[in-house]
Design a protein around this motif. Structure first.
Motif, PDB file in Angstrom:
ATOM      1  N   ARG A 233       0.818  -1.216   0.000  1.00  0.00           N
ATOM      2  CA  ARG A 233       0.000   0.000   0.000  1.00  0.00           C
ATOM      3  C   ARG A 233       0.849   1.262   0.000  1.00  0.00           C
ATOM      4  O   ARG A 233       0.332   2.354   0.253  1.00  0.00           O
ATOM      5  N   ARG A 234       2.155   1.115  -0.236  1.00  0.00           N
ATOM      6  CA  ARG A 234       3.093   2.251  -0.231  1.00  0.00           C
ATOM      7  C   ARG A 234       3.021   3.017   1.083  1.00  0.00           C
ATOM      8  O   ARG A 234       3.083   4.247   1.114  1.00  0.00           O
ATOM      9  N   SER A 235       2.869   2.279   2.176  1.00  0.00           N
ATOM     10  CA  SER A 235       2.829   2.802   3.552  1.00  0.00           C
ATOM     11  C   SER A 235       1.605   3.667   3.830  1.00  0.00           C
ATOM     12  O   SER A 235       1.578   4.372   4.851  1.00  0.00           O
ATOM     13  N   PHE A 236       0.610   3.639   2.959  1.00  0.00           N
ATOM     14  CA  PHE A 236      -0.653   4.301   3.280  1.00  0.00           C
ATOM     15  C   PHE A 236      -1.448   3.429   4.250  1.00  0.00           C
ATOM     16  O   PHE A 236      -1.367   2.205   4.219  1.00  0.00           O
ATOM     17  N   HIS A 237      -2.233   4.088   5.088  1.00  0.00           N
ATOM     18  CA  HIS A 237      -2.998   3.367   6.094  1.00  0.00           C
ATOM     19  C   HIS A 237      -4.283   2.799   5.495  1.00  0.00           C
ATOM     20  O   HIS A 237      -4.826   3.345   4.516  1.00  0.00           O
ATOM     21  N   SER A 238      -4.756   1.727   6.090  1.00  0.00           N
ATOM     22  CA  SER A 238      -6.027   1.118   5.717  1.00  0.00           C
ATOM     23  C   SER A 238      -7.029   1.456   6.817  1.00  0.00           C
ATOM     24  O   SER A 238      -7.086   0.807   7.858  1.00  0.00           O
ATOM     25  N   TRP A 239      -7.812   2.507   6.591  1.00  0.00           N
ATOM     26  CA  TRP A 239      -8.649   3.070   7.643  1.00  0.00           C
ATOM     27  C   TRP A 239      -9.955   2.295   7.800  1.00  0.00           C
ATOM     28  O   TRP A 239     -10.593   1.938   6.824  1.00  0.00           O
ATOM     29  N   VAL A 240     -10.304   2.064   9.068  1.00  0.00           N
ATOM     30  CA  VAL A 240     -11.595   1.494   9.447  1.00  0.00           C
ATOM     31  C   VAL A 240     -12.144   2.334  10.594  1.00  0.00           C
ATOM     32  O   VAL A 240     -11.464   3.235  11.112  1.00  0.00           O
ATOM     33  N   LYS A 241     -13.364   2.068  11.005  1.00  0.00           N
ATOM     34  CA  LYS A 241     -13.972   2.816  12.094  1.00  0.00           C
ATOM     35  C   LYS A 241     -13.298   2.455  13.415  1.00  0.00           C
ATOM     36  O   LYS A 241     -13.137   1.280  13.747  1.00  0.00           O
ATOM     37  N   GLY A 242     -12.910   3.486  14.176  1.00  0.00           N
ATOM     38  CA  GLY A 242     -12.244   3.266  15.444  1.00  0.00           C
ATOM     39  C   GLY A 242     -13.219   3.006  16.571  1.00  0.00           C
ATOM     40  O   GLY A 242     -14.421   3.303  16.488  1.00  0.00           O
ATOM     41  N   SER A 243     -12.701   2.457  17.650  1.00  0.00           N
ATOM     42  CA  SER A 243     -13.496   2.125  18.831  1.00  0.00           C
ATOM     43  C   SER A 243     -12.857   2.745  20.062  1.00  0.00           C
ATOM     44  O   SER A 243     -11.806   3.398  19.985  1.00  0.00           O
ATOM     45  N   ILE A 244     -13.462   2.490  21.216  1.00  0.00           N
ATOM     46  CA  ILE A 244     -12.948   3.058  22.451  1.00  0.00           C
ATOM     47  C   ILE A 244     -11.624   2.406  22.851  1.00  0.00           C
ATOM     48  O   ILE A 244     -10.794   3.022  23.527  1.00  0.00           O
TER      49      ILE A 244
END
Length: 442
Positions: free
Chosen positions: A190-201
């Motif tokens: 991914r060329r060091s790009f993040h794979s974003w998902v919904k965060g939690s507590i």
């Protein structure tokens, strides 16, 4: 300012000359040194001798200090910008929070007392007794911990939080940033790009858990018996050992101190069988102590009360952090020097679950050392976003961005007033330039 004495010859020195007096007074006025008349001293070739003829003159006090009370009082201010602590390499042991030289000196002193069969002098809580002054602090930390979990669970319904599915990076904004700093296993594709998902507590409050012990001075936890002990948040376990009574997690309260000679416990009051843990169907004392399922437990708050909840959460975060720091100054907390395992007690457990650097050499055992506040209550720094609804942050202007703990950033975007100590690391006084202007900045 120190003035070296001049070598004056007795043949050329004439005390009756008045030429040197105005010059000396002028020098004294420039450097702010007072005049001191000297009577009964004789200037010689090498030294001053008593008992000579009286010489009236002016002597320069080399050790005279300037006035200690300045006309104005300098105000204490935080630095303009503060860099975050460096990320420690995983293929290396963590540094000791206490200098290793002091650890060796204390061990030698204990060994010397043990060789002479002298009992070690222990004070509470090192001898198993509670510290009465810290019991209110422990209750205050537990109450603030519940408020912190409740506030974060409510704010997460309003403020979006993104977490990377491959690494521990989180971002508090409408969209994830575009900074290429992912360190996950598949980051190269991914060329060091993040794979974003919904965060939690659990992304905001890193779940640092510890084994709950009925008697911290009892037998160590063996690897085969690790499932017989409950795992609870390390902050809660620290408060329980500091005097907080929770019926579901009982703890032994000693009336007689523990006695030790060197590292050997000679009197611990005998082994007491741990009472069976009971838990009712509707136990109110356990509600809010753990982050598991907290977002589904608390509904979204009204928009009119978001700022108030954010401020209460921010205040609770500071109470927990300061309270944990105060408790850890007295109560012993151990942390593994290779992984994130934490144990609250005078010595670590014997569970072989360490899988970090050179764990094969240690047969999976943890390398215990004294813990720090950041290991028990991690801040989990995130990028500070000046405009949460603006374009995502880019890597080209990364050096102009600041960082802050995740809870602080979330509460600030919700309308809370943050403490001044976090502002230097957030770099609020720096104007982020445009992309075309960045190359012109020195």
């Amino acid at each position: 300012m120190l003035l070296k004495p001049l070598a004056v010859s007795s043949a050329s020195w004439d005390p009756s000359q008045k030429v040197w007096l105005p010059l000396c007074r002028c020098l004294l006025g420039l450097i702010g040194v007072q005049e001191t008349p000297i009577i009964g001293f004789k200037f010689g070739h090498e030294r001053l001798q008593k008992g000579g003829p009286i010489i009236l003159g002016t002597f320069l006090c080399a050790n005279q200090r300037a006035k200690r009370n300045p006309p104005f009082k300098k105000q204490e201010a935080y630095p303009q910008n503060v860099n975050l602590p460096p990320i420690l390499p995983k293929r290396k042991k963590k540094p000791y929070p206490i200098p290793f030289k002091e650890i060796k000196q204390a061990a030698r002193a204990d060994k010397k007392l043990a060789e002479m069969n002298i009992e070690k002098a222990l004070e509470p809580p090192k001898n198993g007794l509670l510290v009465p002054d810290l019991i209110p602090v422990a209750y205050e930390v537990v109450d603030a911990w519940k408020v912190l979990i409740k506030g974060l669970a409510q704010l997460l319904h309003i403020i979006p939080v993104h977490a990377c599915s491959e690494c521990s990076e989180i971002h508090v904004a409408q969209t994830g940033h575009c900074i290429q700093d992912c360190r996950g296993s598949t980051s190269s594709s991914r060329r060091s790009f993040h794979s974003w998902v919904k965060g939690s507590i659990n992304d905001m409050l890193v779940p640092i858990e510890s084994y709950h012990l009925y008697d911290p001075f009892g037998r160590r936890i063996k690897h085969e018996a690790r499932f017989e002990y409950d795992r609870i948040p390390a902050v809660v376990e620290l408060c329980i050992q500091a005097g907080v009574d929770i019926p579901e997690y009982p703890s032994r309260r000693r009336t007689k101190p523990v006695r030790m000679i060197g590292k050997k416990v000679i009197d611990r009051g005998g082994f007491v069988e741990e009472p069976k843990r009971w838990c009712s169907a509707n136990s109110s004392s356990l509600v809010g102590l753990d982050t598991y399922g907290a977002c589904g437990l608390y509904p979204p708050p009204p928009l009119s009360g978001v700022a108030r909840i954010a401020q209460e959460t921010m205040d609770a975060y500071e109470i927990v952090r300061l309270g944990v720091d105060k408790l850890m100054r007295k109560y012993t907390v151990k942390a593994c020097g290779y992984c994130s395992e934490v144990h609250v007690g005078p010595w670590g457990h014997s569970v072989k679950l360490c899988g970090e650097f050179k764990h094969q050499w240690r047969d999976g055992k943890h390398g215990w050392q004294d813990a720090t506040v950041e290991e028990v209550f991690p801040p989990n720094y995130v990028w500070h976003v000046q405009d949460p609804k603006g374009p995502p942050l880019g890597g080209a202007l990364k050096r102009f961005y600041g960082k802050a703990p995740a809870v602080v950033e979330l509460c600030m975007q919700a309308g809370a007033q943050i403490p001044c100590k976090y502002k230097p690391m957030m770099r609020l006084d720096i104007v982020v330039p445009e992309s075309e202007e960045a190359r012109l900045v020195a």
